[in-house]
Write a protein that holds these residues in place. Sequence first.
Motif, short mmCIF file in Angstrom:
data_model
loop_
_atom_site.label_atom_id
_atom_site.label_comp_id
_atom_site.label_asym_id
_atom_site.label_seq_id
_atom_site.Cartn_x
_atom_site.Cartn_y
_atom_site.Cartn_z
N GLN A 230 -72.92 -25.68 83.10
CA GLN A 230 -71.81 -24.74 83.24
C GLN A 230 -70.55 -25.23 82.54
OE1 GLN A 230 -71.16 -23.57 87.33
NE2 GLN A 230 -73.32 -23.65 87.82
N VAL A 231 -70.11 -26.44 82.90
CA VAL A 231 -68.81 -26.91 82.42
C VAL A 231 -68.82 -27.09 80.90
CG1 VAL A 231 -67.08 -28.72 82.61
CG2 VAL A 231 -68.37 -28.03 84.62
N LEU A 232 -69.72 -27.96 80.42
CA LEU A 232 -69.74 -28.22 78.99
C LEU A 232 -70.13 -26.98 78.20
CD1 LEU A 232 -71.20 -31.82 78.68
CD2 LEU A 232 -68.83 -31.06 78.70
N THR A 237 -68.66 -23.59 74.31
CA THR A 237 -68.60 -22.23 73.81
C THR A 237 -67.16 -21.78 73.61
OG1 THR A 237 -70.64 -21.75 75.03
CG2 THR A 237 -69.38 -19.86 74.24
N GLY A 238 -66.32 -22.06 74.62
CA GLY A 238 -64.92 -21.64 74.55
C GLY A 238 -64.20 -22.25 73.37
N THR A 239 -64.44 -23.53 73.10
CA THR A 239 -63.78 -24.19 71.97
C THR A 239 -64.19 -23.56 70.66
OG1 THR A 239 -63.70 -26.28 73.20
CG2 THR A 239 -63.43 -26.40 70.82
N ILE A 240 -65.50 -23.31 70.49
CA ILE A 240 -65.98 -22.67 69.26
C ILE A 240 -65.34 -21.29 69.10
CG2 ILE A 240 -68.00 -21.73 68.09
CD1 ILE A 240 -67.97 -24.72 68.01
N PRO A 387 -62.37 -16.95 76.79
CA PRO A 387 -62.89 -18.32 76.94
C PRO A 387 -61.90 -19.28 77.57
CG PRO A 387 -62.41 -17.84 74.63
CD PRO A 387 -62.31 -16.55 75.36
N MET A 388 -60.60 -19.02 77.38
CA MET A 388 -59.60 -19.88 78.02
C MET A 388 -59.66 -19.74 79.54
SD MET A 388 -56.37 -19.51 75.39
CE MET A 388 -55.36 -20.69 76.26
N VAL A 389 -59.82 -18.50 80.00
CA VAL A 389 -59.99 -18.28 81.45
C VAL A 389 -61.26 -18.96 81.93
CG1 VAL A 389 -60.47 -16.53 83.20
CG2 VAL A 389 -58.67 -16.14 81.51
N GLY A 390 -62.34 -18.87 81.11
CA GLY A 390 -63.59 -19.55 81.48
C GLY A 390 -63.40 -21.05 81.58
#
Length: 694
Positions: A230-232, A237-240, A387-390
């Motif tokens: 979940q975290v990574l 994903t969010g960073t990409i 993705p920032m919220v995620g």
Amino acid sequence: MKQTGKRLVQYAALFKKPLLFALLCLSIAVATELAGPFIAKRMIDTHILGIEKPWYETASATQTEKAVPWEGTFYKRSDNFAAGEAHGREVRILQVGSAFVWVDQAITFDGVRKLTEDGKLTITSGEQQAQYVYTKLGAAQLYAFYKPEFTELMTLAGFYVILIIVGAGFTYGQRYLLQSAANRIIQRMRRDVFAQIQRLPITYFDNQPAGKVVSRITNDTESVRDLYVQVLANFFTGTIYIVGIIIAIFVLDYRLALFTLPIIPLLLGWIVLYRKYASVYNHEIRERIGAINGMINEAIQGMTIIRAFRRQKETTKEFDTLNDEYTMYQNKLLSLNSLTSHNLMNVVRNVFFFGLIWYVGGSSLNALISVGVLYAFVDYLNRMFHPMVGIVNQLPNLERAIVSADRVFELLQEPGVDVVEGDVARFRGHVQFENVRFAYKEGEDVLKNISFEAKPGQTVALVGHTGSGKSSILNLLFRFYDVQHGRIMIDGRDIRELSKQELRQHMGIVLQDPFLFTGTIASNVSLDDPSITRERVEAALRDVGAAEMLAALPHGLDEPVIEKGSTLSAGQRQLISFARALAFDPAILILDEATASIDTETEAVIQAALGVLSKGRTTFVIAHRLSTIRSADQILVLDHGEIVERGSHEALMAQQGRYFQMYQLQQGHQGGAPATTEPEAAPELEPGEVRGRA
């Protein structure tokens, strides 16, 4: 944190291929998704709002796919003319409110549009104003001017649907690869943790409640699994996505992109600030979980004692205290999570939208940025915040996983002894203790200059009061602990020269309270060793006198045994333990109070089996019932860690010393017995000693 992160990366590197494929799938999925706003921008600016571009008369009436007839003349939009193609006069189609109007001439400037009651179109830009005669277009007429764009619109829409399908496929592949890799990482980590438990010295388990150790193998590794799954996954994903969106925004309009850059340091600062406080709470929470598991494990194991001594309320109160502390820290973490939740992120997003409106509306960009660009930018900004919220929502899981990983790696870093493979020749059984001194705690010797010799095939009995050092001698012989001074020899070889597995290969032990594993009677005798056949198991049980016991059981050798053999009597468990020792045919056998907790009738059966069991092997016996060791070749009487008497039963009785007094007391002859030589009613563990571990 740095070392923990390094170890987590090392575990991930073991499965780098699926992770790299997951990265590739993710990159393609991101690319397909981020192409959407660009397609939407083209559809809006070129094919929808493009109707307001200049239109020109054309003599090429054959190009009906791009030319539109109006009152006997064909017109084409300016961007549909080929290079160098001649065109006539300019006309315009403009949207005013919800209406579309035809202006049969060019317009000099654009601005605020308004239809007057006298049939004029007024365009105002600052102090400039111009009026034009117009014709209002009906739905059918307007459709004719939009019709040339439908083919490309549908092509773009179809291309967008294909991108969505392709992106969904690669997203599935990315998630599957990432989560399957995470499962394999945790599988490897749990295997390593359990293997580490086999390497740890007995002293580690003396100082750690079983529940805490179990918690690290189960709860903590599961939290680490959440880190990968979940975290990574969210961070990765969010960073990409965020990087891809920033690149897309710069391609779209660099001025708008510069406006969004402060979001990145804001997010990083948010993460740092959150972890600063959440780390403390998560450490406390994991400690409380371990303590609760340990307490529950102890309560279940000691349920008989708890109920017999009516300690249910006190035990419940102890549990409630730990549970309340756990809940308190959970609530503190909950408050922190609520404060820094996605709702706050939505507030930040809305502030940025307000800033965008102010920035665009109050600057010269208002006239330079098209509706399509603005739409695409707002779409990208929304996609960036998702993705920032995620990432923000995964911060609690991140901190919990890091704390759990710390605990797991702390266990893995404990010094241990590698389990080695290999065989050594069977011992003859010649055991020598030479000036052995030993202390569980520095400066508190429990054994002092112990020296004796056990020749092959002899039986050596150890007797003495509680705390005299009997079990410590056997702990050292098994190398549950190592001697601090002196040495222990087997067949003339220092036992420290052998690995612990090689040393114990030809040693067996029978405890006062034998440990049985979940399975069957046969599996508890053989311990699933493939070298011990079923016939050997049957012979061992028969030789120790367990044939009658087996005949009374419905399934015989295959009778189920639940945890610790609680459905069997003490005598039955002890007979199984004797059969286990006999089946493994050890050269050195240790009987640690093996007959202390069984009835007289069963003791007679076991005493008869002892002759078979001890034949051809060196046997050490710890006994409180002195009547059971009368036939021992050598009896060692210990007092406060020293051997005060030694010899056969007859020789010690003739001395009329400490052994004589103990024997007389047990036989019921009270006369002349000093008060300090009371017989022991029940065996007790010495400080730091271990029972039940072979």
